[in-house]
Structure formats: structure tokens, C-alpha cells
Scaffold this motif. Sequence first.
Motif, PDB file in Angstrom:
ATOM      1  N   ALA A 144       0.829  -1.209   0.000  1.00 13.40           N
ATOM      2  CA  ALA A 144       0.000   0.000   0.000  1.00 13.40           C
ATOM      3  C   ALA A 144       0.864   1.260   0.000  1.00 13.40           C
ATOM      4  N   GLU A 145       1.948   1.236   0.758  1.00 17.58           N
ATOM      5  CA  GLU A 145       2.829   2.405   0.827  1.00 17.58           C
ATOM      6  C   GLU A 145       3.440   2.720  -0.533  1.00 17.58           C
ATOM      7  N   ARG A 146       3.815   1.656  -1.262  1.00 19.18           N
ATOM      8  CA  ARG A 146       4.408   1.877  -2.582  1.00 19.18           C
ATOM      9  C   ARG A 146       3.355   2.278  -3.619  1.00 19.18           C
ATOM     10  N   MET A 147       2.182   1.635  -3.569  1.00 18.47           N
ATOM     11  CA  MET A 147       1.179   1.895  -4.590  1.00 18.47           C
ATOM     12  C   MET A 147       0.580   3.289  -4.471  1.00 18.47           C
ATOM     13  N   ARG A 148       0.509   3.827  -3.279  1.00 22.86           N
ATOM     14  CA  ARG A 148      -0.118   5.127  -3.104  1.00 22.86           C
ATOM     15  C   ARG A 148       0.593   6.228  -3.888  1.00 22.86           C
ATOM     16  N   GLY A 149       1.892   6.056  -4.163  1.00 24.96           N
ATOM     17  CA  GLY A 149       2.648   7.062  -4.897  1.00 24.96           C
ATOM     18  C   GLY A 149       2.754   6.798  -6.385  1.00 24.96           C
ATOM     19  N   MET A 150       2.101   5.744  -6.869  1.00 20.48           N
ATOM     20  CA  MET A 150       2.212   5.394  -8.280  1.00 20.48           C
ATOM     21  C   MET A 150       1.149   6.093  -9.111  1.00 20.48           C
ATOM     22  N   SER A 151       1.499   6.338 -10.369  1.00 21.38           N
ATOM     23  CA  SER A 151       0.495   6.772 -11.332  1.00 21.38           C
ATOM     24  C   SER A 151      -0.368   5.570 -11.705  1.00 21.38           C
ATOM     25  N   ALA A 152      -1.458   5.819 -12.424  1.00 17.47           N
ATOM     26  CA  ALA A 152      -2.324   4.722 -12.847  1.00 17.47           C
ATOM     27  C   ALA A 152      -1.563   3.728 -13.728  1.00 17.47           C
ATOM     28  N   ALA A 153      -0.772   4.243 -14.645  1.00 17.02           N
ATOM     29  CA  ALA A 153      -0.007   3.368 -15.540  1.00 17.02           C
ATOM     30  C   ALA A 153       1.000   2.533 -14.754  1.00 17.02           C
ATOM     31  N   GLU A 154       1.657   3.169 -13.786  1.00 19.27           N
ATOM     32  CA  GLU A 154       2.628   2.442 -12.964  1.00 19.27           C
ATOM     33  C   GLU A 154       1.946   1.373 -12.111  1.00 19.27           C
ATOM     34  N   ALA A 155       0.763   1.690 -11.598  1.00 21.08           N
ATOM     35  CA  ALA A 155       0.036   0.734 -10.764  1.00 21.08           C
ATOM     36  C   ALA A 155      -0.381  -0.499 -11.564  1.00 21.08           C
ATOM     37  N   ILE A 156      -0.843  -0.273 -12.799  1.00 20.81           N
ATOM     38  CA  ILE A 156      -1.225  -1.400 -13.653  1.00 20.81           C
ATOM     39  C   ILE A 156      -0.018  -2.262 -13.977  1.00 20.81           C
ATOM     40  N   GLU A 157       1.093  -1.619 -14.287  1.00 23.46           N
ATOM     41  CA  GLU A 157       2.304  -2.373 -14.633  1.00 23.46           C
ATOM     42  C   GLU A 157       2.824  -3.165 -13.436  1.00 23.46           C
ATOM     43  N   ALA A 158       2.746  -2.581 -12.248  1.00 23.07           N
ATOM     44  CA  ALA A 158       3.289  -3.225 -11.055  1.00 23.07           C
ATOM     45  C   ALA A 158       2.346  -4.253 -10.446  1.00 23.07           C
ATOM     46  N   ALA A 159       1.072  -4.223 -10.836  1.00 30.66           N
ATOM     47  CA  ALA A 159       0.058  -5.054 -10.174  1.00 30.66           C
ATOM     48  C   ALA A 159       0.400  -6.542 -10.121  1.00 30.66           C
ATOM     49  N   PRO A 160       0.857  -7.184 -11.205  1.00 35.63           N
ATOM     50  CA  PRO A 160       1.158  -8.617 -11.106  1.00 35.63           C
ATOM     51  C   PRO A 160       2.228  -8.939 -10.062  1.00 35.63           C
ATOM     52  N   ALA A 161       3.295  -8.138 -10.014  1.00 39.33           N
ATOM     53  CA  ALA A 161       4.354  -8.391  -9.040  1.00 39.33           C
ATOM     54  C   ALA A 161       3.865  -8.116  -7.623  1.00 39.33           C
ATOM     55  N   LEU A 162       3.093  -7.056  -7.447  1.00 40.04           N
ATOM     56  CA  LEU A 162       2.563  -6.741  -6.120  1.00 40.04           C
ATOM     57  C   LEU A 162       1.585  -7.823  -5.660  1.00 40.04           C
ATOM     58  N   LEU A 163       0.794  -8.330  -6.582  1.00 39.65           N
ATOM     59  CA  LEU A 163      -0.143  -9.397  -6.241  1.00 39.65           C
ATOM     60  C   LEU A 163       0.602 -10.661  -5.826  1.00 39.65           C
ATOM     61  N   SER A 164       1.698 -10.938  -6.488  1.00 36.98           N
ATOM     62  CA  SER A 164       2.517 -12.095  -6.107  1.00 36.98           C
ATOM     63  C   SER A 164       3.047 -11.942  -4.677  1.00 36.98           C
ATOM     64  N   GLU A 165       3.461 -10.733  -4.319  1.00 32.78           N
ATOM     65  CA  GLU A 165       3.917 -10.479  -2.944  1.00 32.78           C
ATOM     66  C   GLU A 165       2.793 -10.729  -1.938  1.00 32.78           C
ATOM     67  N   LEU A 166       1.605 -10.249  -2.275  1.00 33.46           N
ATOM     68  CA  LEU A 166       0.464 -10.400  -1.374  1.00 33.46           C
ATOM     69  C   LEU A 166       0.020 -11.853  -1.253  1.00 33.46           C
ATOM     70  N   ASP A 167       0.252 -12.635  -2.282  1.00 33.59           N
ATOM     71  CA  ASP A 167      -0.148 -14.042  -2.287  1.00 33.59           C
ATOM     72  C   ASP A 167       0.833 -14.925  -1.509  1.00 33.59           C
ATOM     73  N   ARG A 168       2.088 -14.493  -1.430  1.00 31.52           N
ATOM     74  CA  ARG A 168       3.141 -15.349  -0.872  1.00 31.52           C
ATOM     75  C   ARG A 168       2.902 -15.769   0.575  1.00 31.52           C
ATOM     76  N   PRO A 169       2.417 -14.894   1.463  1.00 34.09           N
ATOM     77  CA  PRO A 169       2.170 -15.368   2.832  1.00 34.09           C
ATOM     78  C   PRO A 169       1.209 -16.555   2.896  1.00 34.09           C
ATOM     79  N   PHE A 170       0.301 -16.643   1.950  1.00 34.13           N
ATOM     80  CA  PHE A 170      -0.682 -17.728   1.957  1.00 34.13           C
ATOM     81  C   PHE A 170      -0.092 -19.010   1.379  1.00 34.13           C
TER      82      PHE A 170
END
Length: 200
Positions: A144-170
Motif C-alpha cells: 500500500a505504501e508503494r502503490m499510493r505514490g504510483m500513477s495509474a499506468a505504474e500501478a497497472i504495470e506493477a500489479a502482477p508483481a505486487l499481487l505475487s507479494e500479497l499471495d506469498r504469505p498464503f
Amino acid sequence: MTRSIGFVAACAAALAAAPAAAQYRTQEPQAPGYAAPNLRLPPLDARGDFVTPNRDLTGHVAFWNVKIALNVAAIGCRHPGSLRLIADYNDIIARHGNLIRAAEGTVIARTGVAVRDRMSTKLFNYFAQPPAQKQFCPVAGSVAERMRGMSAAEAIEAAPALLSELDRPFTDFYRAYAQYQADLAEWRGGQTVQLASAKP
């Protein structure tokens, strides 16, 4: 003194002669994260990885899953830094409202509203699994801290990697639970050496 040394040496020799695979437990294995003892794990794919609802997603769909994960974290996480996580999540909602609506529209176009609602509920429950929260919440805060400073284009590009991070604890929890199941089966099968009380 010589007798004591001889006793210690005899004990050491006995331990050295024990099979390398022998394990010593004083109690039954316990499930990680205080999980239920009869949990059903997701299936494994051909690579031996757990199949989760966050696998192999890109673009708006990946962003939508990230948004739901952060929503779960903002509601449920109460760890050091959780207030910051809530503030960052609210900033993301305010800053990326158009992107959120576009992501939701993409998901609905693929599945329909009813299926979207069922999938979102399942995804919310996935990210809310109690045994993984201790690991998930700090990761969500970082994302959340990283995404809050991203543009829309940056957020879309980063989403798969960020989702992988969020999935890893599970997936890490699933691996730990699979090991627990193996240890428990071994214990119940009598293959684990159980320490008995010493008799005089």
C-alpha cells in the motif's frame, strides 16, 4: 571419574548409532498459525506450486485483486503500522478511483456481475485467512505504501508483481501446513520416535 567418562562415551556411541532419519518429538505436531487440523489445501500444479486465485493475472484483473487484498488488510490488520496502512489505502482509493472503476468494469465484462460478486467474496475470504495474517499484514502495508505514490499506468504495470507479494504469505502457509500434515501422519503411523519417561 573414569566411570562417569565411560558412561558419557557409551551414551554418545548409542546416539551416533541411531538412524539418521530418526526424529524425536515429545508431543503431537501442531498446525502452523493455530490452523484447524482438518484444513483442505488447494491443489498443486505440474510445477508443485499451489493453485490460488491470484495466479498468472495481469493488467486490470491483477490490479482488482490487489485492491481487494488491500481492502481486507485495511479492515482486518491490527499490527504495528496498521494505521499507516489504512491511510495509504484511503489515498489509493482517492487517487485511483478511475482505475478501480476500469478494473471492476474489466472483471464484469469477463464474468458478469453475479460471478464477479461471488469471486470477490471468495477472494476476500482468501486474503482474510487467519493463520496467514501475521505475515500478510506487513506485506500489505508495504504494498500500500508503494502503490499510493504510483500513477495509474505504474500501478497497472506493477500489479502482477505486487499481487505475487500479497499471495506469498498464503502459499508459504500452505507449504508449512503440508509439512505439518506429513509430520502428523508420520506421528500417527508410529514412525516417529517418542521419548518415554526415564525409569530408574
